[in-house]
Design a protein around this motif. Sequence first.
Motif, PDB file in Angstrom:
ATOM      1  N   HIS A 591      31.441  34.736  39.316  1.00 15.55           N
ATOM      2  CA  HIS A 591      31.573  35.021  37.022  1.00 15.55           C
ATOM      3  C   HIS A 591      32.685  34.535  36.326  1.00 15.55           C
ATOM      4  CE1 HIS A 591      30.505  38.166  39.806  1.00 15.55           C
ATOM      5  NE2 HIS A 591      29.136  38.515  39.714  1.00 15.55           N
ATOM      6  N   ARG A 592      32.419  34.139  35.185  1.00 12.59           N
ATOM      7  CA  ARG A 592      32.723  34.042  34.222  1.00 12.59           C
ATOM      8  C   ARG A 592      32.793  34.382  33.692  1.00 12.59           C
ATOM      9  NH1 ARG A 592      32.510  30.536  29.440  1.00 12.59           N
ATOM     10  NH2 ARG A 592      34.435  29.171  28.805  1.00 12.59           N
ATOM     11  N   ILE A 593      33.969  35.329  32.882  1.00 16.16           N
ATOM     12  CA  ILE A 593      34.091  36.668  31.301  1.00 16.16           C
ATOM     13  C   ILE A 593      34.841  35.200  30.728  1.00 16.16           C
ATOM     14  CG2 ILE A 593      34.895  38.871  31.206  1.00 16.16           C
ATOM     15  CD1 ILE A 593      34.653  39.262  33.586  1.00 16.16           C
ATOM     16  N   GLU A 594      34.636  36.484  28.918  1.00 14.35           N
ATOM     17  CA  GLU A 594      35.057  35.592  28.151  1.00 14.35           C
ATOM     18  C   GLU A 594      35.444  36.377  26.897  1.00 14.35           C
ATOM     19  OE1 GLU A 594      34.454  31.508  24.599  1.00 14.35           O
ATOM     20  OE2 GLU A 594      32.950  32.620  26.138  1.00 14.35           O
ATOM     21  N   VAL A 595      36.871  36.406  27.305  1.00 14.35           N
ATOM     22  CA  VAL A 595      37.569  38.189  26.747  1.00 14.35           C
ATOM     23  C   VAL A 595      37.850  37.070  25.246  1.00 14.35           C
ATOM     24  CG1 VAL A 595      39.211  39.451  26.901  1.00 14.35           C
ATOM     25  CG2 VAL A 595      38.267  38.990  28.417  1.00 14.35           C
ATOM     26  N   MET A 596      37.742  38.126  24.117  1.00 12.32           N
ATOM     27  CA  MET A 596      37.714  37.454  22.793  1.00 12.32           C
ATOM     28  C   MET A 596      38.822  37.373  22.303  1.00 12.32           C
ATOM     29  SD  MET A 596      33.964  37.496  20.884  1.00 12.32           S
ATOM     30  CE  MET A 596      33.688  40.005  22.049  1.00 12.32           C
ATOM     31  N   TYR A 609      35.811  36.988  41.834  1.00 15.52           N
ATOM     32  CA  TYR A 609      34.590  36.493  42.302  1.00 15.52           C
ATOM     33  C   TYR A 609      34.070  37.397  43.516  1.00 15.52           C
ATOM     34  CZ  TYR A 609      38.233  32.540  42.057  1.00 15.52           C
ATOM     35  OH  TYR A 609      38.916  31.925  41.678  1.00 15.52           O
ATOM     36  N   THR A 610      33.815  38.680  43.617  1.00 19.76           N
ATOM     37  CA  THR A 610      33.165  39.166  44.132  1.00 19.76           C
ATOM     38  C   THR A 610      33.037  40.402  43.369  1.00 19.76           C
ATOM     39  OG1 THR A 610      34.650  41.358  44.514  1.00 19.76           O
ATOM     40  CG2 THR A 610      34.254  39.619  45.657  1.00 19.76           C
ATOM     41  N   GLU A 611      31.583  40.911  43.390  1.00 14.06           N
ATOM     42  CA  GLU A 611      30.499  42.458  42.790  1.00 14.06           C
ATOM     43  C   GLU A 611      31.872  43.393  42.478  1.00 14.06           C
ATOM     44  OE1 GLU A 611      27.671  41.484  40.783  1.00 14.06           O
ATOM     45  OE2 GLU A 611      26.958  40.654  41.164  1.00 14.06           O
ATOM     46  N   ALA A 612      32.449  43.959  42.780  1.00 24.87           N
ATOM     47  CA  ALA A 612      33.259  44.521  42.810  1.00 24.87           C
ATOM     48  C   ALA A 612      34.732  44.129  41.979  1.00 24.87           C
ATOM     49  CB  ALA A 612      34.058  45.785  44.345  1.00 24.87           C
ATOM     50  N   GLU A 613      35.122  42.957  42.008  1.00 19.05           N
ATOM     51  CA  GLU A 613      35.879  42.639  41.437  1.00 19.05           C
ATOM     52  C   GLU A 613      35.887  42.696  39.902  1.00 19.05           C
ATOM     53  OE1 GLU A 613      39.287  38.534  40.655  1.00 19.05           O
ATOM     54  OE2 GLU A 613      37.399  38.753  41.696  1.00 19.05           O
ATOM     55  N   LEU A 614      34.891  42.117  39.575  1.00 18.65           N
ATOM     56  CA  LEU A 614      33.845  41.985  38.187  1.00 18.65           C
ATOM     57  C   LEU A 614      33.683  43.533  37.506  1.00 18.65           C
ATOM     58  CD1 LEU A 614      32.731  40.221  36.237  1.00 18.65           C
ATOM     59  CD2 LEU A 614      30.016  40.833  37.474  1.00 18.65           C
ATOM     60  N   THR A 615      33.255  44.927  38.624  1.00 17.60           N
ATOM     61  CA  THR A 615      33.068  46.053  37.816  1.00 17.60           C
ATOM     62  C   THR A 615      34.243  46.595  37.272  1.00 17.60           C
ATOM     63  OG1 THR A 615      31.349  46.382  39.138  1.00 17.60           O
ATOM     64  CG2 THR A 615      32.561  48.116  38.700  1.00 17.60           C
ATOM     65  N   ASP A 631      27.460  38.401  27.548  1.00 17.77           N
ATOM     66  CA  ASP A 631      26.071  37.147  28.351  1.00 17.77           C
ATOM     67  C   ASP A 631      27.712  36.628  29.709  1.00 17.77           C
ATOM     68  OD1 ASP A 631      28.098  36.012  26.781  1.00 17.77           O
ATOM     69  OD2 ASP A 631      26.635  33.819  26.599  1.00 17.77           O
ATOM     70  N   ILE A 632      27.863  36.968  30.305  1.00 11.69           N
ATOM     71  CA  ILE A 632      28.863  36.854  31.324  1.00 11.69           C
ATOM     72  C   ILE A 632      28.304  36.084  32.225  1.00 11.69           C
ATOM     73  CG2 ILE A 632      29.470  37.845  33.485  1.00 11.69           C
ATOM     74  CD1 ILE A 632      30.232  40.431  31.915  1.00 11.69           C
ATOM     75  N   GLN A 633      28.152  34.876  32.099  1.00  9.65           N
ATOM     76  CA  GLN A 633      27.402  33.845  33.025  1.00  9.65           C
ATOM     77  C   GLN A 633      28.106  34.363  35.168  1.00  9.65           C
ATOM     78  OE1 GLN A 633      29.306  29.768  32.349  1.00  9.65           O
ATOM     79  NE2 GLN A 633      27.472  28.955  33.593  1.00  9.65           N
ATOM     80  N   ARG A 634      26.967  34.411  35.175  1.00 11.02           N
ATOM     81  CA  ARG A 634      26.652  34.500  36.841  1.00 11.02           C
ATOM     82  C   ARG A 634      26.403  33.172  37.471  1.00 11.02           C
ATOM     83  NH1 ARG A 634      26.315  34.305  41.790  1.00 11.02           N
ATOM     84  NH2 ARG A 634      25.729  36.647  43.127  1.00 11.02           N
TER      85      ARG A 634
END
Length: 702
Positions: A591-596, A609-615, A631-634
């Motif tokens: 995932h790629r999260i863009e923090v404003m 790198y994992t769903e748990a880390e994303l959460t 729109d978090i990129q997967r």
Amino acid sequence: MARQTEYNARHLSVLEGLEAVRKRPGMYIGSTDSRGLMHCLWEIIDNSVDEALAGYGQSISITLYADGSVEVEDNGRGIPVDIEPRTGLSGVEVVFTKLHAGGKFGGGSYAASGGLHGVGASVVNALSSRLDVQVFRGGKTYQMSFRRGEPGRFADTGSNPKPNATFSPFEDSSSLDVVGKAKRGYTGTRVRYWADEQIFTPDAKFNYQELENRARQTAYLVPGLRIAIRDERRVPGTPGEHGPVEEVFHYDGGISEFVDHLANLNPVTDIWRLQGSDTFTERVPVLGENGHTEMKDLERVCEVDVALRWDVGYDTTMRSFVNIIATPKGGTHQSGFEQALLKVFRKAVDSNARKLKVGNDKIDKDDVMAGLTAVLTVRLSEPQFEGQTKEVLGTPAAKQIVNKVVSDELGKLLNSSKRQDKQQTTQLLEKIVAEMKSRISARTHKENQRRKNALETSTMPAKLADCRTNDAQNSELFIVEGDSALGTAKLARSSDFQALLPIRGKILNVQKASVGDMLNNAECAALIQVVGGGAGRSFDLDATRYGKVILMTDADVDGAHIRTLLLTLFFRYMRPMVEAGRVYAAVPPLHRIEVMTPGSGENEIIYTYTEAELTAVLQKLDAEGRKYKDDIQRYKGLGEMDADQLSETTMDPRYRTLRRVNIAEADQAEQIFELLMGSDVAPRKQFIISGAEELGREQIDA
């Protein structure tokens, strides 16, 4: 320091009897660490096995006690308890206190045995702080005790003996005490001893795994023999760490079952059994009635029994034995076996040269031994070993006899007219020729291979994007999944030291394929050529062209499968790369999260790198009141990243994460690869079914 100049007879030391053993224990047991401790135990166990081998007794029990002692009991004939006429001592005392004394000289009591030098029991006794022996014969139980080889009596006669109990040595004459009755008709020997802490290193311990393997091996070699091991030590990391545990080994199939146990790959042939015997004349010293030895020519019988099977792959598993004593360093019997194999198969290949397309090349021993699992046993009276540790057989006649038996019996199999034998022979000859061609190809490649410069890269696969450095140790080869990811990787890499090789789709599963199929597969052949070290047993780690090989596949199920196939190829044919820690798996983000960032500053990018880390990251951002784009990129694949993203997450050494592939437990890795990638479907199906309940639908990346 003054130099001593006087040197005469009074400066010479004479070590009598067991004193020599305690002064130089390494000469008799190899070392004083765990290896020497185990060797002492083998000496006692082998005496019991020799009884079973001679046809007396079918049961041996071994107990490891919590106080560090060990006990071995058998139901053989029992050590003689009558008086030996020349020494005036009981048979028990002679066996445990006199070097080179026993019933295995001259061939009268044992036709074939492992103990030959008559020092086993006496050496163990000399290196023990306490040894108790009980003999069951004639309805009586006889007992004698020793402290560091000296006979006497300990004060504690109960069920909880201690090595430091009060000891009273015999003064005028020793005696063998009768301490009870034995069951009617029951005979046997029980030995319990405590290894001397003055001799052995503090960290010397009995190895349960080694004992288990030896017991299993012996049970295979002596069909019908029951061996039980009981461990009461509660040692962490062993089966008995939570309480006493007992294992029993009992097999009736002999060495054929042993080969089936050792060989766990895809078979090319059935288990073949080669048996035969021959006689030879040996000049040996024989003890006469007058107490003197004289040289006599004796006719010996050497019995040969071999079980073997060839499997897909190139690993060789060879076990050789003389009278059930393992000879890990081989000897004359193993030399005869290997010579016979090479002679028979060279003849068979020459006879089918046109069909096999051999040309003028000759197979060698390594080609024949590739993929072979074999157990070789010979039985003969008084074999000659090199040293008390009995790791090498030295009897010269064994070489010719084993050579003849194996040549005759294997030749019959290869020339058999039975349909099944002919089919297996054809497959085996094709495998051996493929091994020969692979070896010759690897040798030619090694001789011609040089670090390619820009003008020479044409000899490499056209799809290889090589690097510029000539420093192989500091270069990296990325194996990339698909051509789409290759385009992005070319822009993301540092062409100075990072090379790229794309793999199209899923490569051949080499665990199930033959050597020939592997070499004919374009993807496998290209990868082996690019790595540059060859393949199989001829792989040369020093000739490889890259210091690291990095598997860069998509973070999905298909990517994991491709990575597994690639690892199977490395494990099967380029294992030294894995053992040296030079094979890695890239870890691309999911995932790629863009923090404003408030104001005109550049937004912060966070990769997970994992769903748990994303959460966890999203929860942390919410708790801190920081905003991020919804729109978090997967990432579904490497091709979805642009070059900058791929570089900073997966390829740039400053930021990337790599997982090193290692095989610390090679045997376990072998079993796992065979389970997951082998041709036998049933165990894999059972593995999937048994683990299905632990996997939820949401965990499957479909």
